[in-house]
Design a protein around this motif. Structure first.
Motif, PDB file in Angstrom:
ATOM      1  N   PHE A  25     -14.246   3.981  -8.116  1.00  0.00           N
ATOM      2  CA  PHE A  25     -14.406   5.172  -7.298  1.00  0.00           C
ATOM      3  C   PHE A  25     -13.539   5.072  -6.044  1.00  0.00           C
ATOM      4  CE2 PHE A  25     -17.287   2.281  -5.204  1.00  0.00           C
ATOM      5  CZ  PHE A  25     -17.176   2.607  -3.862  1.00  0.00           C
ATOM      6  N   ARG A  26     -13.341   6.207  -5.400  1.00  0.00           N
ATOM      7  CA  ARG A  26     -12.685   6.266  -4.098  1.00  0.00           C
ATOM      8  C   ARG A  26     -13.329   7.407  -3.326  1.00  0.00           C
ATOM      9  NH1 ARG A  26      -7.387   5.021  -1.633  1.00  0.00           N
ATOM     10  NH2 ARG A  26      -7.109   6.438   0.122  1.00  0.00           N
ATOM     11  N   VAL A  27     -13.769   7.110  -2.115  1.00  0.00           N
ATOM     12  CA  VAL A  27     -14.333   8.109  -1.218  1.00  0.00           C
ATOM     13  C   VAL A  27     -13.484   8.068   0.038  1.00  0.00           C
ATOM     14  CG1 VAL A  27     -16.352   8.805   0.116  1.00  0.00           C
ATOM     15  CG2 VAL A  27     -16.651   7.767  -2.140  1.00  0.00           C
ATOM     16  N   GLU A  28     -13.064   9.249   0.513  1.00  0.00           N
ATOM     17  CA  GLU A  28     -12.179   9.297   1.676  1.00  0.00           C
ATOM     18  C   GLU A  28     -12.580  10.435   2.594  1.00  0.00           C
ATOM     19  OE1 GLU A  28      -7.403   9.223   2.664  1.00  0.00           O
ATOM     20  OE2 GLU A  28      -8.068   9.893   0.694  1.00  0.00           O
ATOM     21  N   TYR A  29     -12.546  10.166   3.877  1.00  0.00           N
ATOM     22  CA  TYR A  29     -12.728  11.205   4.887  1.00  0.00           C
ATOM     23  C   TYR A  29     -11.386  11.390   5.582  1.00  0.00           C
ATOM     24  CZ  TYR A  29     -13.817  13.539   9.217  1.00  0.00           C
ATOM     25  OH  TYR A  29     -13.824  14.418  10.257  1.00  0.00           O
ATOM     26  N   LEU A  30     -10.863  12.607   5.526  1.00  0.00           N
ATOM     27  CA  LEU A  30      -9.597  12.938   6.175  1.00  0.00           C
ATOM     28  C   LEU A  30      -9.910  13.739   7.425  1.00  0.00           C
ATOM     29  CD1 LEU A  30      -6.513  12.938   6.114  1.00  0.00           C
ATOM     30  CD2 LEU A  30      -6.615  14.951   4.647  1.00  0.00           C
ATOM     31  N   ALA A  31      -9.584  13.188   8.583  1.00  0.00           N
ATOM     32  CA  ALA A  31      -9.859  13.863   9.851  1.00  0.00           C
ATOM     33  C   ALA A  31      -9.052  15.154   9.934  1.00  0.00           C
ATOM     34  CB  ALA A  31      -9.520  12.947  11.017  1.00  0.00           C
ATOM     35  N   PRO A  32      -9.686  16.252  10.380  1.00  0.00           N
ATOM     36  CA  PRO A  32      -8.975  17.530  10.450  1.00  0.00           C
ATOM     37  C   PRO A  32      -7.850  17.543  11.489  1.00  0.00           C
ATOM     38  CG  PRO A  32     -11.201  17.735  11.338  1.00  0.00           C
ATOM     39  CD  PRO A  32     -11.077  16.366  10.764  1.00  0.00           C
ATOM     40  N   THR A  33      -7.918  16.662  12.460  1.00  0.00           N
ATOM     41  CA  THR A  33      -6.859  16.546  13.476  1.00  0.00           C
ATOM     42  C   THR A  33      -6.492  15.078  13.637  1.00  0.00           C
ATOM     43  OG1 THR A  33      -8.464  16.331  15.262  1.00  0.00           O
ATOM     44  CG2 THR A  33      -7.703  18.567  14.735  1.00  0.00           C
TER      45      THR A  33
END
Length: 83
Positions: A25-33
């Protein structure tokens, strides 16, 4: 679906890599800024013993199949910054 794979150029029936599939699996949070992200990756979660590749020979034997073992269960955490 995965299939058994020959490990020599002669396609010897006695030296095949058994078919397998790995769970990850891969879980990622991409910051909006600000162009950064944080992620968690898990591979081979069932801890299956497997060959990740093989060293091809003209004709292999059981004494020298040339399998290269893959990693066991592993988890990685990371941060990326895009600029």
């Amino acid at each position: 679906m995965p299939q058994d794979t020959p490990t020599d150029h002669a396609n010897s029936e006695s030296i095949y890599q058994d078919a397998y599939a790995l769970l990850g699996f891969r879980v990622e949070y991409l910051a909006p800024t600000n162009g950064w992200s944080v992620f968690v990756v898990g591979d081979n979660l069932t801890d299956r013993r497997h060959a990740s590749s093989s060293s091809m020979r003209h004709q292999a034997t059981a004494a020298q199949p040339g399998f290269l073992s893959g990693l066991g269960r592993n988890v990685s955490v990371g941060v990326s910054w895009f600029f």
